[in-house]
Enzyme design. Sequence first.
Site, PDB file in Angstrom:
ATOM      1  N   LYS A   1       0.838  -1.211   0.000  1.00 35.62           N
ATOM      2  CA  LYS A   1       0.000   0.000   0.000  1.00 35.62           C
ATOM      3  C   LYS A   1       0.869   1.255   0.000  1.00 35.62           C
ATOM      4  O   LYS A   1       0.570   2.239  -0.679  1.00 35.62           O
ATOM      5  CB  LYS A   1      -0.934  -0.002   1.221  1.00 35.62           C
ATOM      6  CG  LYS A   1      -2.136  -0.905   0.995  1.00 35.62           C
ATOM      7  CD  LYS A   1      -2.898  -1.265   2.242  1.00 35.62           C
ATOM      8  CE  LYS A   1      -3.904  -2.347   1.887  1.00 35.62           C
ATOM      9  NZ  LYS A   1      -4.423  -3.091   3.018  1.00 35.62           N
TER      10      LYS A   1
ATOM     11  N   GLN B   1      -5.515  -2.288   8.991  1.00 31.79           N
ATOM     12  CA  GLN B   1      -5.252  -3.570   8.333  1.00 31.79           C
ATOM     13  C   GLN B   1      -5.884  -4.710   9.142  1.00 31.79           C
ATOM     14  O   GLN B   1      -5.656  -4.838  10.336  1.00 31.79           O
ATOM     15  CB  GLN B   1      -3.729  -3.764   8.210  1.00 31.79           C
ATOM     16  CG  GLN B   1      -3.314  -4.984   7.433  1.00 31.79           C
ATOM     17  CD  GLN B   1      -3.713  -4.912   5.957  1.00 31.79           C
ATOM     18  OE1 GLN B   1      -3.495  -3.913   5.294  1.00 31.79           O
ATOM     19  NE2 GLN B   1      -4.322  -5.979   5.458  1.00 31.79           N
TER      20      GLN B   1
ATOM     21  N   ASP C   1     -11.634   2.054   3.004  1.00 30.04           N
ATOM     22  CA  ASP C   1     -11.809   0.601   2.814  1.00 30.04           C
ATOM     23  C   ASP C   1     -13.281   0.267   2.547  1.00 30.04           C
ATOM     24  O   ASP C   1     -13.602  -0.830   2.095  1.00 30.04           O
ATOM     25  CB  ASP C   1     -11.341  -0.142   4.077  1.00 30.04           C
ATOM     26  CG  ASP C   1     -10.196  -1.095   3.788  1.00 30.04           C
ATOM     27  OD1 ASP C   1      -9.910  -1.340   2.605  1.00 30.04           O
ATOM     28  OD2 ASP C   1      -9.591  -1.591   4.763  1.00 30.04           O
TER      29      ASP C   1
END
Length: 280
Positions: free
Chosen positions: A48, A92, A115
């Site tokens: 990322k 995460q 997300d």
Amino acid sequence: MILLDGKALAAKVKEEVRAQAALLPRKPGLAVILVGNDPASRVYVTSKRKDCEACGIYSEEYALLESTTQEELLELVAELNGRPDLDGILVQLPLPRHLDESAVLEAIAPEKDVDGFHPVSAGNLLIGRPGFLPCTPAGVMAMLDEYGIDPAGKRAVVVGRSNIVGKPMALLLLRRDATVTLCHSKTPELGELCRQADILVSAAGRRGLITGDMVKEGAAVVDVAMNRDEAGKLCGDVVFAEAAARAAWITPVPGGVGPMTRAMLMKNTLLAAQNRQKAH
Ligand code: NAP
């Protein structure tokens, strides 16, 4: 048979993000929080960061100890929510077991939910309002569009009903006028249902689940899963050679959905920055 080349399309999407990001008065900013030492998560966080660099997005990484408490994590999220230079916050997953994943995801400001896992984002998707889409199913839709596979009027079958892949995938296909069947581990006659699919998306995480005889001639087959074979090699749910012999389009694993997921995170971060810079 045409390979759905996620790697090539992801490069194109990231290039578009870079061009759009460069037009903003301030660079988009993404914060990524990693808790603990999961090696796979570590790899994802590193990729990322590299994607951000390639797209002209500022990024910050928070690597927290495995022993981090819920309060400490929520405090960090609150601090990042208040940071004007950060447009997106990503935690995460999976989190260590002692942490409450849904409470943490819910603590992220919805306007920074790149997300697309916040209940507000999920609700917007359900009722058809604009909002952040979860990156994996959004990446699948972008791939279908790129190859001119229009879901309207088609039969789509999605295998897997998780909140991050299967359910939003089914909703996105429904939004585009497919007739959608959502399958899971308790679905009897999975083969029969899959054989009816013009668009078959598998996200079960079970190697070898989708065999050639479950694929309709001329179908589009999208393999979301990331499993490992005995040799440790990355593979999906679909028995590729068998399915490819019947499908008109099929994703490779790797090089299919995976790179698209990463590219869509960049796109969501750009969108967050555009929205926030418009609002302020
Ligand atoms: P998950 O939360 O474990 O969900 C798996 C789903 O598959 C569940 O709904 C489960 O049914 C269903 N399932 C399991 N075995 C099945 C079977 N034999 N027949 C039919 N359905 C079955 O997983 P996830 O997070 O959605 O991820 C799914 C896969 O996609 C994993 O391999 C993951 O690594 C991969 N993934 C890839 C990307 C990418 O970027 N390519 C991104 C995210 C995830 P129940 O609900 O009944 O248990």
